[in-house]
Enzyme design. Structure first.
Site, PDB file in Angstrom:
ATOM      1  N   THR A  15       4.844  -3.257   6.297  1.00 48.64           N
ATOM      2  CA  THR A  15       3.483  -3.399   6.825  1.00 48.64           C
ATOM      3  C   THR A  15       2.447  -2.875   5.835  1.00 48.64           C
ATOM      4  O   THR A  15       2.783  -2.224   4.850  1.00 48.64           O
ATOM      5  CB  THR A  15       3.347  -2.616   8.141  1.00 48.64           C
ATOM      6  OG1 THR A  15       3.613  -1.226   7.878  1.00 48.64           O
ATOM      7  CG2 THR A  15       4.331  -3.117   9.180  1.00 48.64           C
ATOM      8  N   ASP A  16       1.188  -3.183   6.116  1.00 48.90           N
ATOM      9  CA  ASP A  16       0.106  -2.655   5.291  1.00 48.90           C
ATOM     10  C   ASP A  16      -0.972  -2.042   6.180  1.00 48.90           C
ATOM     11  O   ASP A  16      -0.830  -2.017   7.413  1.00 48.90           O
ATOM     12  CB  ASP A  16      -0.469  -3.748   4.375  1.00 48.90           C
ATOM     13  CG  ASP A  16      -1.162  -4.870   5.134  1.00 48.90           C
ATOM     14  OD1 ASP A  16      -1.627  -4.661   6.279  1.00 48.90           O
ATOM     15  OD2 ASP A  16      -1.256  -5.981   4.583  1.00 48.90           O
ATOM     16  N   ALA A  17      -2.031  -1.547   5.551  1.00 49.12           N
ATOM     17  CA  ALA A  17      -3.072  -0.826   6.296  1.00 49.12           C
ATOM     18  C   ALA A  17      -3.782  -1.714   7.316  1.00 49.12           C
ATOM     19  O   ALA A  17      -4.499  -1.209   8.179  1.00 49.12           O
ATOM     20  CB  ALA A  17      -4.083  -0.202   5.338  1.00 49.12           C
TER      21      ALA A  17
END
Lengths: 141, 141, 141, 141
Positions: free
Chosen positions: C25-27
């Protein structure tokens, strides 16, 4: 669409030097193909910065950029410790999205070429949103 | 601390099969060292699942796990397409953190060993928070 | 080209369950777009395995697979701990390359779709090479 | 060991500016913990460069660096678009390995601290090998 704006294409509207580290390579001895997408996003991030557009400010205003689609051609492999130039130009500007042409080059030699569509969405509703004014003003001038 | 709880160490309280893909390797032909931390976190995530603890539910309750520190020993390299066993055991349980012992093994042979401290924080204030009750109940029983 | 072989397209010739971990995942709270390329390659690797084709054996015979091009459409975001199905089918088989259609799905809902061309090269000369016989035999039967 | 050489520790023998991109973050909104190991290796790679030591030349001479162990403390999280300083100093120099102290800082504030042991091995036999002369000469002078 009347909201579309044609931006004159320049050979290299923006470019970022990127060095290939071991983290970027795979057991084939070359840069892992998915990592070019990382390089291309680094260039887009730094380009936004040069336009005075802060991704963190945008996020705090619920404006989020998402990659909608991309077409990648892997022409030649990049190797460990290569010094690459990752270039970017805006191909087309729409009300809520941008088409980028991007390239990874080594001494002017094309290694990877991409066409990447990035859209702006409302971070809460996840629905399409207009590109931020600050960005539109920069790109249309 | 009186809130500390000694958990009896078992040889392999939980283990996850992990296959090595090209994305995991580097130009040295082996698994890139940082990727063992990914393997270890996958095992902790799946272990939480088996305890009925959902990370998404926890996040919605502002309970976030963060890695506070780790000690890693890289004993032997893992190779492309290796089938690994990533094991986990709880070494020590505190009110707001857990010490894990983790190992990556190939046919019983130790490749990488880690001691990883994970703390619970309040996702909003970022301050230490008690481990969720559901987790404590499982681990103390 | 006479060496082209049309393979009948099946809804899901092969599929792999993939769980979304924090590493993916990312921010933005979703799976980072480049990581779908990793998921798709995991599926191709495991598919080769089911055909009895070992990538390590191929590499020892200097036969290397490389991604030549890809077209990706990101339809809906995948989230932390989602359980995905990553599907694969052979769209077209040539003497030295394969066109794959791949999809990442969540409960039957399309999240990401890709068209990926993979070529076989000689690992030493880096020139195009015929697909390994064992693979051709499987795909043409 | 008589081959050990104590190197005087300097506050920052080498440092590399590193920007945090979306690829580096996770759904917790911070830099994913494993990625600090990537930052630290980037600094070691660039440091070798400043000493005139090329990793590709070393690899062609079958000299390969491998991380043997590391101890990481995650003190404060780094955020999207943070501009970090990744520092490195040699803590101890042995005949076949180097102990590094490394730090990731934001405006002088410590975010992550590491002690990383890197050994030199023969790329073919995978056995310990002496550090390359060119490196020893630089570090002992």
């Amino acid at each position: 669409m009347t909201s579309d704006v044609k931006v004159p294409i320049e050979p290299a509207a923006f470019s970022l030097p990127v060095r290939v580290y071991i983290e970027d390579t795979d057991a084939g001895g070359v840069v892992y193909h998915a990592n070019y997408l990382k390089y291309f996003e680094r260039a887009r991030s730094d380009w936004l910065d040069t336009l005075g557009v802060s991704q963190r400010t945008l996020l705090s205003e619920n404006c989020q950029f998402v990659v909608v689609s991309c077409q990648l051609d892997f022409v030649r492999p990049a190797l460990l410790n290569d010094q690459l130039t990752v270039a970017l130009q805006v191909e087309r500007l729409r009300a809520a999205s941008i088409d980028f042409l991007q390239q990874a080059l080594r001494n002017g030699e094309l290694l990877c070429r991409a066409k990447i569509k990035v859209a702006c969405i409302d971070a809460l509703t996840k629905k399409p949103a207009k590109l931020p004014d600050v960005l539109m003003q920069h790109l249309q001038s």
